[in-house]
Design a protein around this motif. Sequence first.
Motif, short mmCIF file in Angstrom:
data_model
loop_
_atom_site.label_atom_id
_atom_site.label_comp_id
_atom_site.label_asym_id
_atom_site.label_seq_id
_atom_site.Cartn_x
_atom_site.Cartn_y
_atom_site.Cartn_z
N LEU A 39 4.50 -4.46 1.02
CA LEU A 39 5.20 -4.17 1.67
C LEU A 39 5.10 -2.64 2.08
CD1 LEU A 39 7.62 -4.82 3.90
CD2 LEU A 39 9.17 -4.24 1.98
N ASP A 40 4.69 -2.37 3.34
CA ASP A 40 4.34 -0.90 3.82
C ASP A 40 5.68 -0.33 4.17
OD1 ASP A 40 3.87 1.27 5.36
OD2 ASP A 40 1.72 0.59 5.69
N CYS A 41 5.98 0.73 3.48
CA CYS A 41 7.37 1.53 3.77
C CYS A 41 6.96 2.83 4.45
CB CYS A 41 7.99 1.66 2.32
SG CYS A 41 8.41 0.35 1.44
N GLY A 42 5.80 3.01 4.99
CA GLY A 42 5.64 4.32 5.64
C GLY A 42 5.96 5.58 4.95
N SER A 43 6.74 6.55 5.18
CA SER A 43 6.94 7.52 4.59
C SER A 43 8.40 7.47 4.00
CB SER A 43 6.63 8.92 5.17
OG SER A 43 7.70 8.78 6.39
N SER A 44 9.00 6.41 3.73
CA SER A 44 10.19 6.39 3.70
C SER A 44 10.54 5.76 2.08
CB SER A 44 11.11 5.47 4.39
OG SER A 44 12.35 5.09 3.88
N VAL A 45 10.95 6.94 1.45
CA VAL A 45 11.14 6.71 -0.17
C VAL A 45 12.32 5.63 -0.26
CG1 VAL A 45 12.03 7.91 -2.20
CG2 VAL A 45 10.17 8.78 -0.86
N GLY A 46 13.46 5.72 0.65
CA GLY A 46 14.62 4.97 0.60
C GLY A 46 14.11 3.80 0.85
N HIS A 47 13.33 3.14 1.76
CA HIS A 47 12.83 1.96 2.12
C HIS A 47 12.33 1.43 0.72
CE1 HIS A 47 13.76 2.56 6.35
NE2 HIS A 47 14.50 1.65 6.14
N ALA A 48 11.42 2.32 0.08
CA ALA A 48 10.51 1.81 -1.00
C ALA A 48 11.46 1.50 -2.05
CB ALA A 48 9.53 2.67 -1.43
N MET A 49 12.31 2.54 -2.46
CA MET A 49 13.22 2.16 -3.54
C MET A 49 13.99 0.91 -3.47
SD MET A 49 12.51 4.40 -5.87
CE MET A 49 13.86 5.30 -6.78
N MET A 50 14.58 0.75 -2.11
CA MET A 50 15.52 -0.31 -1.77
C MET A 50 14.81 -1.77 -2.28
SD MET A 50 17.91 -1.08 1.48
CE MET A 50 16.76 -1.14 2.50
N ALA A 51 13.49 -1.65 -1.49
CA ALA A 51 12.54 -2.78 -1.71
C ALA A 51 12.37 -3.22 -3.07
CB ALA A 51 11.47 -2.70 -0.98
#
Length: 150
Positions: free
Chosen positions: A58-70
């Motif tokens: 899953l590509d989260c772009g530059s968002s650490v928040g989206h990566a952590m949530m995923a």
Amino acid sequence: MAVYHAAHKAGVLKPDAGMAPFGFVSAPGAAGFMGMGWWRALLGRMEEATDCRWFDALDCGSSVGHAMMALTQGQKNVILQTDSRRMDAVRSVCEIAGGLLFFARPPSFDLTAPLSSQTHLAAYFARSYCEKMVPGNRGPAIKPRGRISQ
């Protein structure tokens, strides 16, 4: 499903293979505009319909928040393009989840391009690195390096 059928027709995906020798990468930044739930549902439905498991990221772009949530909600592999300090925090969570953290998008076939017809998908599989990963197939001598964890 077009990818599954093209891979099967090209002989890359054998019946009862279990784990496919290829996978899926979301659109750039998809975690932010489509969400992790959508991605998991899409892949889950494909796995049910084909009785095959896929590698996916899953590509989260530059968002650490989206990566952590995923990662904390079941996504194993994420793509994150950010500075090294923030990448280290996500890497720790990714390792605990047993997944992979990519700092750049891996090579992929763009399914949104006009050339993604069945013919082009079949040609991609017939001449791609995937073919070398299936015993008995002839293809390029180059294999992807590293191990894909699940």
